[in-house]
Scaffold this motif. Sequence first.
Motif, PDB file in Angstrom:
ATOM      1  N   PHE A 178     110.203 -12.484  -5.546  1.00 14.94           N
ATOM      2  CA  PHE A 178     111.051 -11.372  -5.127  1.00 14.94           C
ATOM      3  C   PHE A 178     111.936 -10.862  -6.263  1.00 14.94           C
ATOM      4  O   PHE A 178     112.763  -9.989  -6.061  1.00 14.94           O
ATOM      5  CB  PHE A 178     111.902 -11.771  -3.916  1.00 14.94           C
ATOM      6  N   LYS A 179     111.753 -11.430  -7.442  1.00 15.30           N
ATOM      7  CA  LYS A 179     112.475 -10.955  -8.625  1.00 15.30           C
ATOM      8  C   LYS A 179     112.252  -9.461  -8.839  1.00 15.30           C
ATOM      9  O   LYS A 179     113.114  -8.751  -9.357  1.00 15.30           O
ATOM     10  CB  LYS A 179     112.013 -11.736  -9.851  1.00 15.30           C
ATOM     11  N   ILE A 180     111.088  -8.981  -8.409  1.00 13.06           N
ATOM     12  CA  ILE A 180     110.743  -7.578  -8.614  1.00 13.06           C
ATOM     13  C   ILE A 180     111.742  -6.633  -7.956  1.00 13.06           C
ATOM     14  O   ILE A 180     111.998  -5.544  -8.455  1.00 13.06           O
ATOM     15  CB  ILE A 180     109.306  -7.289  -8.102  1.00 13.06           C
ATOM     16  N   LEU A 181     112.348  -7.051  -6.834  1.00 14.95           N
ATOM     17  CA  LEU A 181     113.333  -6.199  -6.163  1.00 14.95           C
ATOM     18  C   LEU A 181     114.557  -5.972  -7.045  1.00 14.95           C
ATOM     19  O   LEU A 181     115.047  -4.852  -7.183  1.00 14.95           O
ATOM     20  CB  LEU A 181     113.749  -6.815  -4.826  1.00 14.95           C
ATOM     21  N   GLY A 182     115.052  -7.060  -7.637  1.00 15.50           N
ATOM     22  CA  GLY A 182     116.191  -6.935  -8.539  1.00 15.50           C
ATOM     23  C   GLY A 182     115.851  -6.153  -9.784  1.00 15.50           C
ATOM     24  O   GLY A 182     116.648  -5.334 -10.262  1.00 15.50           O
ATOM     25  N   ASP A 183     114.641  -6.371 -10.316  1.00 26.47           N
ATOM     26  CA  ASP A 183     114.225  -5.664 -11.529  1.00 26.47           C
ATOM     27  C   ASP A 183     114.110  -4.165 -11.289  1.00 26.47           C
ATOM     28  O   ASP A 183     114.516  -3.352 -12.129  1.00 26.47           O
ATOM     29  CB  ASP A 183     112.879  -6.216 -12.016  1.00 26.47           C
ATOM     30  N   ILE A 184     113.536  -3.790 -10.134  1.00 26.41           N
ATOM     31  CA  ILE A 184     113.386  -2.369  -9.817  1.00 26.41           C
ATOM     32  C   ILE A 184     114.748  -1.703  -9.681  1.00 26.41           C
ATOM     33  O   ILE A 184     114.978  -0.607 -10.206  1.00 26.41           O
ATOM     34  CB  ILE A 184     112.570  -2.187  -8.519  1.00 26.41           C
ATOM     35  N   PHE A 185     115.677  -2.379  -8.994  1.00 25.82           N
ATOM     36  CA  PHE A 185     117.014  -1.822  -8.813  1.00 25.82           C
ATOM     37  C   PHE A 185     117.700  -1.601 -10.157  1.00 25.82           C
ATOM     38  O   PHE A 185     118.276  -0.535 -10.417  1.00 25.82           O
ATOM     39  CB  PHE A 185     117.853  -2.751  -7.934  1.00 25.82           C
ATOM     40  N   GLY A 208     118.404  -5.253  -4.102  1.00 20.86           N
ATOM     41  CA  GLY A 208     118.399  -5.753  -5.469  1.00 20.86           C
ATOM     42  C   GLY A 208     119.096  -7.099  -5.576  1.00 20.86           C
ATOM     43  O   GLY A 208     118.613  -8.007  -6.269  1.00 20.86           O
ATOM     44  N   ALA A 209     120.231  -7.242  -4.890  1.00 22.49           N
ATOM     45  CA  ALA A 209     120.973  -8.503  -4.909  1.00 22.49           C
ATOM     46  C   ALA A 209     120.153  -9.621  -4.265  1.00 22.49           C
ATOM     47  O   ALA A 209     120.110 -10.749  -4.770  1.00 22.49           O
ATOM     48  CB  ALA A 209     122.303  -8.338  -4.186  1.00 22.49           C
ATOM     49  N   PHE A 210     119.509  -9.321  -3.153  1.00 20.95           N
ATOM     50  CA  PHE A 210     118.680 -10.318  -2.459  1.00 20.95           C
ATOM     51  C   PHE A 210     117.568 -10.821  -3.372  1.00 20.95           C
ATOM     52  O   PHE A 210     117.360 -12.022  -3.531  1.00 20.95           O
ATOM     53  CB  PHE A 210     118.087  -9.712  -1.187  1.00 20.95           C
ATOM     54  N   GLY A 211     116.843  -9.893  -3.991  1.00 19.84           N
ATOM     55  CA  GLY A 211     115.738 -10.273  -4.855  1.00 19.84           C
ATOM     56  C   GLY A 211     116.179 -11.071  -6.065  1.00 19.84           C
ATOM     57  O   GLY A 211     115.544 -12.068  -6.432  1.00 19.84           O
ATOM     58  N   SER A 212     117.284 -10.674  -6.678  1.00 18.82           N
ATOM     59  CA  SER A 212     117.779 -11.360  -7.875  1.00 18.82           C
ATOM     60  C   SER A 212     118.215 -12.783  -7.575  1.00 18.82           C
ATOM     61  O   SER A 212     117.873 -13.724  -8.302  1.00 18.82           O
ATOM     62  CB  SER A 212     118.943 -10.574  -8.479  1.00 18.82           C
ATOM     63  N   VAL A 213     118.976 -12.973  -6.488  1.00 19.76           N
ATOM     64  CA  VAL A 213     119.482 -14.299  -6.143  1.00 19.76           C
ATOM     65  C   VAL A 213     118.360 -15.203  -5.647  1.00 19.76           C
ATOM     66  O   VAL A 213     118.298 -16.387  -5.997  1.00 19.76           O
ATOM     67  CB  VAL A 213     120.600 -14.188  -5.077  1.00 19.76           C
ATOM     68  N   ALA A 214     117.452 -14.659  -4.848  1.00 19.12           N
ATOM     69  CA  ALA A 214     116.320 -15.451  -4.357  1.00 19.12           C
ATOM     70  C   ALA A 214     115.480 -15.969  -5.522  1.00 19.12           C
ATOM     71  O   ALA A 214     115.060 -17.136  -5.538  1.00 19.12           O
ATOM     72  CB  ALA A 214     115.464 -14.603  -3.423  1.00 19.12           C
ATOM     73  N   TYR A 215     115.267 -15.107  -6.520  1.00 15.92           N
ATOM     74  CA  TYR A 215     114.510 -15.518  -7.710  1.00 15.92           C
ATOM     75  C   TYR A 215     115.241 -16.612  -8.481  1.00 15.92           C
ATOM     76  O   TYR A 215     114.630 -17.601  -8.902  1.00 15.92           O
ATOM     77  CB  TYR A 215     114.283 -14.317  -8.624  1.00 15.92           C
TER      78      TYR A 215
END
Length: 433
Positions: free
Chosen positions: A38-45, A206-213
């Motif tokens: 899910f890092k991709i969510l943070g990266d896209i944001f 974005g926060a969800f993806g970054s922290v989950a990763y």
Amino acid sequence: MTTLTKKPFYKDLTFQVIAAMLLGIAFGFLAPELAAKFKILGDIFLKLIKTAVAPLVFFTVVQGIASAGDIQRVGKVGLRALIYFEVVSTVALAIGMLWGNLLEIGAGMHNAHANSATAAAATAAVAKGHAPASTLEFIYEIFPDNFVGAFAGGQLLQVLVISVLFGFALLALKAERREVIENGLSRVSECFFEFINLIMKFAPLGAFGSVAYAVGSNGTAVLISLANLVLMFYVAILFFIFVVLGTVCRLAGFSLWRFLKYIKDEVFIVLGTASSESALPRLLQKLEKFGCSKQSVGLVLPTGYAFNLDGTSIYMSLSVLFIANAYGVPMSWEQQLGVIAIMLLTSKGAAAVSGGSFVVFAATVTAIGVLPVEGLALLFGVYRFMSMAIATCNTIGNSVATVVVSKWSGEFCEQTAQVEYERTLGRAPGAAL
């Protein structure tokens, strides 16, 4: 009497970001392999945010210089800002170094190893690819050879140089010609701010993806083995924010705590995304509404993102001692002072380098030549957790710097600040800042 209607708590951006971070932590522990994807969510944001950062810096710096009306007024604000940046950055470096010596941070970890061979190889590559330049090379590199290239490459220092020169060129024009260009820049700038407001609706994702990763990719073993470093780093950051910056704010005549309440949305966005750039567009608007003049916001805040990275300074000095102690490499006070002198140079512009503070730190360790480069891998796994505090401290430090320099330069409106503070927080009229 006007009654302020509060929106439902679940529509508040701060609540959404905090909730997303907590969900990300839980998801990272429950399904680490899936969470890492899910890092991709943070990266896209962050990619979306970065598309607007360089143009916004250009518009705000140029408008800030142009609105000053004359070069002398620009120089007054700019000189005070640079003096403030150097003093506070040096204090931040000293705090990290003194705290590390007091705790003997990393001592007893002589047998510590990297998370994996992959991590070690990655950190070595980072250091090799970003070897710090000499003073003359550093100065040479901040001047772009291509107007568009500086924006395309995301080089904040180069964008600042272009912005300052363009702003002075605009001041040299006759008033009637300058007004037309200023109005055009203002309209385009407003459009970029609306663009950012749309992107901010995706901040919780974005926060969800970054922290989950971060949680999923590192796991519990790394968190436990380096917990002391992370915890003590956060203590140093909190000390700097509430003691050092708190003292600065008190001397400048306003409350740090109440100011933090005013910018809390931006602070939590930065905490969740681990990127100080994510809050820059909103702060450019918010600090001007708070009472800082357009020219002080346009000059101080973007310049601070290159020259006033307090969190980065603390991270670099504390981490140097951690590696030294972890590998049993003694460092005299003379060597430590020399390291601080090097980091005063290499920390500048860290936010504009791909990979952020860790890239600059890796390059600095390589340049020092005293510490084992392999030690970088010790910090590679938990950098994400530390970067949240780094970015948050950088953001708060630059926001405070903007208000302080504005006040010291006579570019701050107390009445506007009071009205905006009451409007945002729903406080009773006349409450002290």
